[in-house]
Write a protein that holds these residues in place. Sequence first.
Motif, mmCIF file in Angstrom:
data_model
loop_
_atom_site.group_PDB
_atom_site.id
_atom_site.type_symbol
_atom_site.label_atom_id
_atom_site.label_comp_id
_atom_site.label_asym_id
_atom_site.label_seq_id
_atom_site.Cartn_x
_atom_site.Cartn_y
_atom_site.Cartn_z
ATOM 1 N N ASP A 271 0.673 -1.165 -0.049
ATOM 2 C CA ASP A 271 0.077 0.015 -0.092
ATOM 3 C C ASP A 271 0.934 1.218 -0.062
ATOM 4 O O ASP A 271 0.376 2.315 -0.473
ATOM 5 N N GLN A 272 1.977 1.272 0.458
ATOM 6 C CA GLN A 272 2.914 2.272 0.804
ATOM 7 C C GLN A 272 4.345 2.257 0.351
ATOM 8 O O GLN A 272 5.133 1.896 1.384
ATOM 9 N N PRO A 273 4.575 2.105 -0.797
ATOM 10 C CA PRO A 273 5.988 1.700 -1.221
ATOM 11 C C PRO A 273 6.878 3.077 -0.948
ATOM 12 O O PRO A 273 6.482 4.169 -1.393
ATOM 13 N N THR A 274 8.103 2.927 -0.319
ATOM 14 C CA THR A 274 9.099 3.916 -0.025
ATOM 15 C C THR A 274 10.373 3.792 -0.540
ATOM 16 O O THR A 274 11.032 2.608 -0.349
ATOM 17 N N GLY A 275 11.005 4.449 -1.363
ATOM 18 C CA GLY A 275 12.250 4.193 -2.014
ATOM 19 C C GLY A 275 12.313 4.848 -3.358
ATOM 20 O O GLY A 275 11.926 6.017 -3.409
ATOM 21 N N GLY A 309 5.213 -0.827 2.816
ATOM 22 C CA GLY A 309 4.410 -0.974 3.575
ATOM 23 C C GLY A 309 2.835 -1.417 3.523
ATOM 24 O O GLY A 309 2.491 -1.240 2.415
ATOM 25 N N TYR A 310 2.295 -1.934 4.463
ATOM 26 C CA TYR A 310 0.712 -2.250 4.511
ATOM 27 C C TYR A 310 0.083 -1.529 5.518
ATOM 28 O O TYR A 310 0.468 -1.755 6.664
ATOM 29 N N ALA A 311 -1.125 -1.110 5.066
ATOM 30 C CA ALA A 311 -1.841 -0.669 5.928
ATOM 31 C C ALA A 311 -3.611 -0.997 5.537
ATOM 32 O O ALA A 311 -3.891 -0.341 4.533
#
Length: 400
Positions: A271-275, A309-311
């Motif tokens: 849900d929330q990739p960071t990079g 990330g997963y939410a």
Amino acid sequence: MRMELAGADNPRSRSESRSLLVRRFPLHTLLLMLVALLAFARLYYVSHQAPPAPAPGKAPATKQPVKITPPDLGPAACRGLDAVLGDLLQQSDGGTGGDAGTAWSDAHRQLGDCPTPPAAACARGPALASRAPLTAKDGLPRELLATLCERCAPADNPCGQAVMQALREAARRGNPPLQEASWSLEHAGPALGAACQELARQAVGPAAMTGAEVEPQLLALMEALAPTCVKTEQLPPALLNAAAVQQARRAPMLATLNTAGTVETKPIKPDQPTGPGDAFRAFDRDELSGVKLPMAEAGTGADGALRLGYAPSLKYVASFQVRATGPGSLRAHVRAPDGVGHAEPGGKGFFVDPTVCRFHGTGRWEICKPGVPLLDVDAVSVLPERPGVELKELEIIGAR
């Protein structure tokens, strides 16, 4: 002037004045006023007199001290328990034969009548343990110790204290007796929850973290104690499974304690990739496209070059499929109890980060299936082992 003086000396005038006074203030009223005046004078005299001096040779009276009633220590069986145990422990023969055996039995019955032993009696636990070898499980001293542990409050519980002492000793590379520590945990009674929390903080939590140094003695003690905490549901399954994955080779018994069943799973995109900005290329189901992974900066190894990330969090993660050119690893971000593992930024809780997969990066699909499923996973981090690694495709197989 002469006329007024003459009038004043006139007997008739004086008689009329007295009559006027009597009419204005009747006689009984005047008597009441006189009595009230005398009473006031008496009260003033008494209240303003100095206190009488003490008789010669007699000390002045002192104020009696306030008596403080000591707190009730519970039933009579509890009040006398410490003295009874002290007498038994002073016997040089071990106190189990003949009349001494009867004394131990009597003490055991007295303990049975004491719902919460006093702290002084609970402090006799270590001395009882030295008189009660574990091989004599049915001996009177061992039975008495078991009952004492099952009734003492958590702060005074000798079995709970024995478990925590064993954890501290193992962390210092000592070799605490594993069977004795396991027996103490099984009989910790009200202290069981606190002992399992300490096990999670000192052993299971560090064992579930990448890079943490866990002594072999501590791992062995963890394997001995964890079954009791799992059976009584005093150890979070997510933390236990994370430790089982991280310590798959050093503590294989942990995997046998998994209580999570099988569920229906499927690939779940983050849900929330960071990079890197083109991180989505690792999840577009196109094996030709990919994302080049930068090396993580110093101090950011927990997040890695790419954080997924997963939410809400994934309740169950069964496996991973990786296609990459170049080696690297995957770490899971698993929620942990307060005080265990790493602290979340902003005080949002704690987490552990087991390494769940190591891929070689041959350009072909590689499957990583941990020995037990991962639970309560908030994120997965990808960490390359050298510059120039390209992540072609990543599938995280799980369920929300």
